[in-house]
Design a protein around this motif. Structure first.
Motif, short mmCIF file in Angstrom:
data_model
loop_
_atom_site.label_atom_id
_atom_site.label_comp_id
_atom_site.label_asym_id
_atom_site.label_seq_id
_atom_site.Cartn_x
_atom_site.Cartn_y
_atom_site.Cartn_z
N PHE A 30 0.82 -1.23 0.00
CA PHE A 30 0.00 0.00 0.00
C PHE A 30 0.84 1.27 0.00
CE2 PHE A 30 0.64 1.81 4.19
CZ PHE A 30 1.17 0.76 4.91
N LYS A 31 2.11 1.14 0.33
CA LYS A 31 2.94 2.34 0.50
C LYS A 31 2.97 3.20 -0.75
CE LYS A 31 4.52 0.90 4.54
NZ LYS A 31 4.27 1.53 5.83
N ASP A 32 2.80 2.58 -1.91
CA ASP A 32 2.91 3.33 -3.17
C ASP A 32 1.86 4.44 -3.27
OD1 ASP A 32 4.88 1.50 -3.64
OD2 ASP A 32 3.86 0.44 -5.25
N LEU A 51 -5.60 -5.77 2.86
CA LEU A 51 -4.43 -6.63 2.77
C LEU A 51 -3.30 -5.74 2.26
CD1 LEU A 51 -5.87 -9.98 1.34
CD2 LEU A 51 -5.68 -9.22 3.71
N THR A 52 -2.45 -5.33 3.19
CA THR A 52 -1.50 -4.24 2.94
C THR A 52 -0.31 -4.62 2.06
OG1 THR A 52 -0.70 -4.85 5.12
CG2 THR A 52 -2.06 -2.86 4.97
N GLY A 53 0.08 -5.90 2.07
CA GLY A 53 1.29 -6.28 1.33
C GLY A 53 1.20 -7.65 0.68
N GLY A 61 -2.28 -2.37 12.40
CA GLY A 61 -1.72 -1.14 12.99
C GLY A 61 -0.24 -1.30 13.27
N GLY A 62 0.58 -0.45 12.66
CA GLY A 62 2.03 -0.43 12.90
C GLY A 62 2.43 0.96 13.34
N ASN A 63 2.83 1.78 12.38
CA ASN A 63 3.16 3.18 12.68
C ASN A 63 1.89 4.04 12.65
OD1 ASN A 63 5.37 4.57 13.52
ND2 ASN A 63 6.24 4.94 11.50
N LEU A 64 0.77 3.41 12.34
CA LEU A 64 -0.58 3.98 12.41
C LEU A 64 -0.85 5.08 11.39
CD1 LEU A 64 -0.97 3.94 16.31
CD2 LEU A 64 -1.59 2.17 14.67
N GLY A 65 -0.16 5.01 10.26
CA GLY A 65 -0.40 5.97 9.19
C GLY A 65 -1.69 5.67 8.44
N SER A 77 12.49 2.12 8.09
CA SER A 77 11.50 1.19 7.54
C SER A 77 11.58 -0.21 8.12
CB SER A 77 11.68 1.11 6.02
OG SER A 77 10.66 0.31 5.45
N THR A 78 10.39 -0.84 8.19
CA THR A 78 10.35 -2.28 8.44
C THR A 78 10.37 -3.02 7.09
OG1 THR A 78 7.93 -2.26 8.55
CG2 THR A 78 9.12 -2.04 10.63
N GLY A 79 10.55 -2.29 6.01
CA GLY A 79 10.76 -2.93 4.71
C GLY A 79 9.97 -2.34 3.56
N ASN A 80 8.66 -2.26 3.72
CA ASN A 80 7.85 -1.83 2.58
C ASN A 80 8.04 -0.36 2.23
OD1 ASN A 80 6.62 -4.24 1.82
ND2 ASN A 80 5.16 -4.11 3.52
N THR A 81 8.17 0.48 3.24
CA THR A 81 8.40 1.90 2.96
C THR A 81 9.68 2.06 2.15
OG1 THR A 81 7.31 2.51 5.01
CG2 THR A 81 8.66 4.19 4.01
N SER A 82 10.70 1.30 2.51
CA SER A 82 11.99 1.43 1.82
C SER A 82 11.87 1.00 0.36
CB SER A 82 13.09 0.63 2.53
OG SER A 82 12.81 -0.74 2.50
#
Ligand code: F0G
Length: 450
Positions: free
Chosen positions: A126-128, A408-410, A253-257, A150-155
């Motif tokens: 979803f980061k895109d 489903l985020t990733g 919920g992770g960084n809650l963005g 990042s935990t990965g996806n943001t990067s």
């Protein structure tokens, strides 16, 4: 710095500060009081459609790159920059899958469970959605270099977008805390990748200092422009439900963005008269990284009109520090104990009459295997939604006949190790390990028939 539109400003979320800043500035915290910033629109200056279904006309003109984008085809609802800055690599071509097989598994009626599959984005998460918006703003302010923790996806997402618009990019990741699929993307897409001996929260602290010291553009979700892009995930759910809202949204919920962005979108749509009803929202933590669950359910922390009781948060974090606590979950994407968007998320819970709960790694892994078996694969953090739904059904919080959309985020291939271990090591009730066979036709036929 240029100011190209007068439709939006950045505004501090703290009602006692409420300072406003031009969108031509690159800020990730309020310079006056240190709180988070929102992008706030002057709706009188934006030509917002009178009904949601008006956006459908963009389908006919999708040869225009902005109309094709699943973010920018809703551009009137995130009108903070001129079209000339808008970046797109074809994000947001996602699907909302009605999944009756999985619905049955979780005791829901047919036609009630939907999976919003963000794994179909160019970088597989979803980061895109958020990066399309953040990098548009980066271009607008003339940034040359970007960075994130990042935990990965943001990067992975940052790297692909930075390349597409000619910015340099640096990633800070916690050593051993990132799934291989994601790390391989960051390296492949040319990110300068720095592994810190620490966890995501350590990286998040460092990257803020790095960005302010070196004048680098920060693309983590405390960047308010990124959340503007992520709002559109909700618009695509509404679009695919024939311009209707579901009863529930379930999101990890992770960084809650995401949860923050979704709440903002719904309150804006309501304010604009584009929806009548705001869906309820369930945010699902992993038990090994359950700051929000503890603060919301046990410590009763609330938005409270923007006057969040800071002392409760301070005490909570002081205790984590005193215990030298580091979060742990197989869902490495959400292995976060100091979520930067906590306050905005509390606002979203307020807007959406939300609930919060935490699920175990075992529950996440089983739910992930069920998503794989009955529908679209996903990575562990995404499956937390289905694991959470099982609890919400069992507790009667969600009815069998309510319409639920799980985000489903990733993509499943983000974290192949977790999947392989689950099946090969028979870790759960849905493990499906390969069967060993000799290189012999008879034996292969016997195994197929057995
Ligand atoms: N799901 C996936 C697949 C993620 O990658 C993340 C966050 C989340 C859920 C949590 O979303 O932060 O909006 O609550 N990943 C970030 C990263 C932290 O660095 O890739 P959130």
């Amino acid at each position: 710095m240029s100011k190209d539109t007068d439709t939006a400003v950045q505004k501090c979320i703290n009602p006692d500060c409420a300072a406003e800043f031009d969108c031509g500035r690159s800020l990730f915290k309020c310079p006056e009081c240190g709180e988070l910033l929102d992008v706030v629109y002057d709706w009188d200056k934006v030509e917002v459609p009178s009904k949601m279904s008006d956006f459908a006309a963009r389908w006919a003109t999708r040869s225009d790159r902005l109309d094709f984008s699943g973010v920018w085809r809703f551009r009137e609802l995130l009108d903070f920059c001129d079209d000339k800055y808008k970046v797109t690599i074809g994000e947001g071509q996602t699907i909302l899958q009605q999944n009756d097989d999985l619905a049955k598994q979780v005791d829901m009626q047919p036609g009630c469970l939907y999976l919003q599959y963000e794994g179909l984005n160019p970088s597989g998460s979803f980061k895109d959605n958020g990066m399309a918006a953040a990098f548009s703003h980066a271009k607008m302010v003339g940034a040359e270099s970007s960075a994130c923790a990042s935990t990965g996806n943001t990067s992975a997402s940052m790297a692909i977008y930075a390349h597409s618009c000619g910015l340099k990019c640096t990633v800070l990741i916690g050593s051993g805390r990132i799934a291989f699929g994601k790390l391989s993307q960051a390296m492949d897409f040319g990110a300068h990748t720095i592994q810190i001996r620490g966890d995501f929260d350590d990286c998040m602290r460092q990257v803020q200092d790095v960005c302010s010291k070196l004048g680098i553009y920060l693309v983590n979700s405390m960047n308010p422009f990124r959340l503007e892009g992520q709002k559109t995930i909700m618009l695509r759910i509404i679009e695919q439900l024939g311009w209707e809202v579901p009863d529930w949204i379930i999101v990890p919920g992770g960084n809650l963005g995401n949860s923050s962005a979704f709440g903002k979108m719904f309150s804006e749509l309501k304010e604009l008269g584009l929806i009548e009803q705001i869906p309820r929202m369930a945010i699902i933590n992993a038990t090994g990284a359950d700051t929000l669950t503890d603060l919301f359910n046990n410590k009763k922390l609330r938005w409270n009109g923007g006057r969040v009781e800071q002392s409760i948060i301070d005490e909570f974090y002081a205790d984590l520090t005193a215990r030298n606590f580091s979060p742990h979950t197989c869902a490495s994407a959400i292995e976060i104990s100091r979520p930067v968007n906590l306050k905005k998320c509390l606002r979203a819970l307020d807007v959406c009459n939300g609930v919060v709960l935490a699920v175990t790694d075992e529950e996440i892994l089983d739910a992930k295997a069920q998503v794989g078996m009955y529908g679209l694969g996903c990575e562990p953090a995404s499956a937390a939604t289905i694991a959470g739904l099982k609890h919400l059904r069992a507790d009667g919080i969600i009815g069998a006949d309510e319409r639920v959309a799980c985000v489903l985020t990733g993509h499943a291939l983000k974290d192949p190790n977790v999947t392989v271990n689950y099946h090969k090591e028979k870790q759960g009730q849905f493990s499906n390990p390969p069967v060993e066979a000799a290189n012999d036709l008879e034996e292969i036929i016997r195994l197929i028939k057995s």
